[in-house]
Scaffold this active site. Sequence first.
Site, PDB file in Angstrom:
ATOM      1  N   ASP A  15     -32.888  -2.927  19.357  1.00 41.42           N
ATOM      2  CA  ASP A  15     -32.119  -2.970  18.110  1.00 41.42           C
ATOM      3  C   ASP A  15     -31.607  -4.402  17.985  1.00 41.42           C
ATOM      4  O   ASP A  15     -30.656  -4.794  18.667  1.00 41.42           O
ATOM      5  CB  ASP A  15     -30.970  -1.960  18.191  1.00 41.42           C
ATOM      6  CG  ASP A  15     -29.998  -2.097  17.023  1.00 41.42           C
ATOM      7  OD1 ASP A  15     -30.118  -3.066  16.245  1.00 41.42           O
ATOM      8  OD2 ASP A  15     -29.100  -1.240  16.904  1.00 41.42           O
ATOM      9  N   HIS A  38     -24.931   1.016  18.866  1.00 44.75           N
ATOM     10  CA  HIS A  38     -24.466   1.393  17.523  1.00 44.75           C
ATOM     11  C   HIS A  38     -24.984   2.805  17.243  1.00 44.75           C
ATOM     12  O   HIS A  38     -26.015   3.217  17.788  1.00 44.75           O
ATOM     13  CB  HIS A  38     -25.089   0.388  16.537  1.00 44.75           C
ATOM     14  CG  HIS A  38     -24.674   0.552  15.110  1.00 44.75           C
ATOM     15  ND1 HIS A  38     -25.235   1.499  14.280  1.00 44.75           N
ATOM     16  CD2 HIS A  38     -23.781  -0.128  14.345  1.00 44.75           C
ATOM     17  CE1 HIS A  38     -24.709   1.394  13.079  1.00 44.75           C
ATOM     18  NE2 HIS A  38     -23.815   0.412  13.087  1.00 44.75           N
ATOM     19  N   LYS A  45     -27.866  -8.839   7.403  1.00 42.02           N
ATOM     20  CA  LYS A  45     -27.059  -9.495   8.444  1.00 42.02           C
ATOM     21  C   LYS A  45     -27.587 -10.903   8.724  1.00 42.02           C
ATOM     22  O   LYS A  45     -27.003 -11.648   9.499  1.00 42.02           O
ATOM     23  CB  LYS A  45     -27.070  -8.654   9.719  1.00 42.02           C
ATOM     24  CG  LYS A  45     -26.380  -7.290   9.530  1.00 42.02           C
ATOM     25  CD  LYS A  45     -26.193  -6.602  10.825  1.00 42.02           C
ATOM     26  CE  LYS A  45     -25.930  -5.119  10.684  1.00 42.02           C
ATOM     27  NZ  LYS A  45     -24.617  -4.784  10.140  1.00 42.02           N
ATOM     28  N   GLN A  49     -27.997  -7.416  15.484  1.00 44.09           N
ATOM     29  CA  GLN A  49     -27.031  -8.502  15.721  1.00 44.09           C
ATOM     30  C   GLN A  49     -27.657  -9.636  16.534  1.00 44.09           C
ATOM     31  O   GLN A  49     -26.969 -10.562  16.943  1.00 44.09           O
ATOM     32  CB  GLN A  49     -25.791  -7.955  16.452  1.00 44.09           C
ATOM     33  CG  GLN A  49     -25.088  -6.817  15.745  1.00 44.09           C
ATOM     34  CD  GLN A  49     -24.335  -7.254  14.493  1.00 44.09           C
ATOM     35  OE1 GLN A  49     -24.183  -8.442  14.219  1.00 44.09           O
ATOM     36  NE2 GLN A  49     -23.869  -6.292  13.716  1.00 44.09           N
ATOM     37  N   CYS A  96     -18.841   1.858  14.052  1.00 40.26           N
ATOM     38  CA  CYS A  96     -20.041   2.703  14.238  1.00 40.26           C
ATOM     39  C   CYS A  96     -20.540   2.625  15.676  1.00 40.26           C
ATOM     40  O   CYS A  96     -21.756   2.612  15.926  1.00 40.26           O
ATOM     41  CB  CYS A  96     -21.158   2.315  13.269  1.00 40.26           C
ATOM     42  SG  CYS A  96     -20.697   2.457  11.555  1.00 40.26           S
TER      43      CYS A  96
HETATM   44  N1  C6P Z   1     -23.594  -2.799  12.025  1.00 35.56           N
HETATM   45  C1  C6P Z   1     -21.305  -3.544  11.785  1.00 35.56           C
HETATM   46  O1  C6P Z   1     -20.287  -3.764  11.126  1.00 35.56           O
HETATM   47  P1  C6P Z   1     -28.002  -1.149   8.913  1.00 35.56           P
HETATM   48  O2  C6P Z   1     -26.811  -0.409   8.409  1.00 35.56           O
HETATM   49  O3  C6P Z   1     -29.206  -0.257   8.998  1.00 35.56           O
HETATM   50  O4  C6P Z   1     -28.255  -2.433   8.204  1.00 35.56           O
HETATM   51  O5  C6P Z   1     -27.644  -1.608  10.418  1.00 35.56           O
HETATM   52  C2  C6P Z   1     -27.239  -0.650  11.363  1.00 35.56           C
HETATM   53  C3  C6P Z   1     -26.914  -1.324  12.645  1.00 35.56           C
HETATM   54  C4  C6P Z   1     -27.716  -1.083  13.746  1.00 35.56           C
HETATM   55  N2  C6P Z   1     -27.510  -1.704  14.920  1.00 35.56           N
HETATM   56  C5  C6P Z   1     -26.510  -2.589  15.081  1.00 35.56           C
HETATM   57  C6  C6P Z   1     -26.347  -3.281  16.399  1.00 35.56           C
HETATM   58  C7  C6P Z   1     -25.657  -2.867  14.016  1.00 35.56           C
HETATM   59  O6  C6P Z   1     -24.673  -3.745  14.186  1.00 35.56           O
HETATM   60  C8  C6P Z   1     -25.835  -2.204  12.775  1.00 35.56           C
HETATM   61  C9  C6P Z   1     -24.895  -2.423  11.640  1.00 35.56           C
HETATM   62  C10 C6P Z   1     -22.573  -3.107  11.062  1.00 35.56           C
HETATM   63  O7  C6P Z   1     -21.326  -3.696  12.994  1.00 35.56           O
HETATM   64  C11 C6P Z   1     -22.286  -2.022  10.077  1.00 35.56           C
HETATM   65  S1  C6P Z   1     -21.829  -0.514  10.850  1.00 35.56           S
END
Ligand code: C6P
Length: 413
Positions: free
Chosen positions: A207, A130, A233, A210, A371
């Site tokens: 990271d 991401h 999430k 997910q 993203c």
């Molecule tokens: N992915 C998706 O629709 P934040 O925005 O900081 O809570 O998370 C960022 C982020 C970082 N790593 C991974 C693997 C992610 O999936 C995400 C957020 C969302 O897939 C919003 S772009």
Amino acid sequence: MTQAQAQLGASAEDWRKDFPILDQSVSGHALVYLDSAASAQQPQSVIDAVARYHQEDHANVHRGVHTLSHRATEAYEGARDKIRGFINASSRTEIVLTSGTTESINLVAQSFCRPRVGPGDKVLITHLEHHANIVPWQLVCEQTGAELVVAPIDDDGQLELEALRALLTDDVFILAMGHVSNALGTVNPVKEIIAEARQRDIPVLIDGAQGVPHMPIDVQDLDCDFYAFSGHKMFGPTGTGVLYARESLLDAMPPYQGGGDMILEVSFDGTIYNELPYKFEAGTPNISGVIGVGAAVDYLQSIGMERVAASEQVLHDYMVESLSEIDGMRLIGTAGNKTSVQSFLLDDIHSHDLGTILDHQGVAIRTGHHCAMPVMTRFGISGTARASVALYNNLDDVDRLVEALRKAQQIFA
Ligand code: C6P
């Protein structure tokens, strides 16, 4: 009863009832929410915990001698303890509360990496990341002269493990990689990779944005140095996140931001920083949000992450099978080990058009690059439609998705 229904069991229907937002119509149809990878919905218990805090306990934390401040502090720090237990960190000092995965990763990039790397050093990431696990490292590389290196993926969206191993050389300062790909759903064999990195003394950041919502996470068992994730999430409020980090590493890192609460003593001659983890938590935090994450942990633990994982796997596999049966379907992301997410393209319909037509039928999915633009580039596409399941989805949701996609095909025929 089908085999998938039997595997899912009755409890999945009970979990669904815990999420009041799901009980509504969109465009005249019962809502089908298949966008939990972007942000998951909140159970009533999380909504109640946040409301109760606002109604009864709100005050600033760590600052007041009065009762409300004590109560707020107790609830906020209690949530930290719950999060510690949830991921089995060895100490609460290793749980830094942030605004999300994005901030957690930026913190490590700026505070752990930036002071220590320079020309000749490498930061290793993968092609699955991401943007939140790409851009912070690009910034550090620009700031220090270090080099960003990317491990490749194959046509199924799986890491090429041999190539990754070959890239784990002595000049790699850190390996930063996702647990589960948000764009493709690929589950990476992180434990195995962390073990190999450790043999070469390379710190690893995972990271887990997910990963945490979908499977049991034990950071001691994984043996990672950093594990980043977001509250929203995993059924908590937005603007909340966690950075797990080994205490020895946090101890040696300078603060990421300066301000209130991260200090013990300030004078114009200098500042003595607060103890861990507060050294990394400058300013008034997202108190209600963190309390909500604590309630989300309670909720998930009341079900059990093993059950969550098993139930979601049934849903995911049913979704993949059902989508595969549609003529003109191209699944993007076909790794052997996947969870929650399926990306796809249908005929030559633009993913945004698909998303809009589905929304008119009450089905919420995400469309675009998610993203994760380099992943899209790897597959020679600009974006996909992405459906993602959580514990509150059921097989009917998947059937509605398929029905809505068939309708989209008719419209475009
Ligand atoms: N992915 C998706 O629709 P934040 O925005 O900081 O809570 O998370 C960022 C982020 C970082 N790593 C991974 C693997 C992610 O999936 C995400 C957020 C969302 O897939 C919003 S772009």
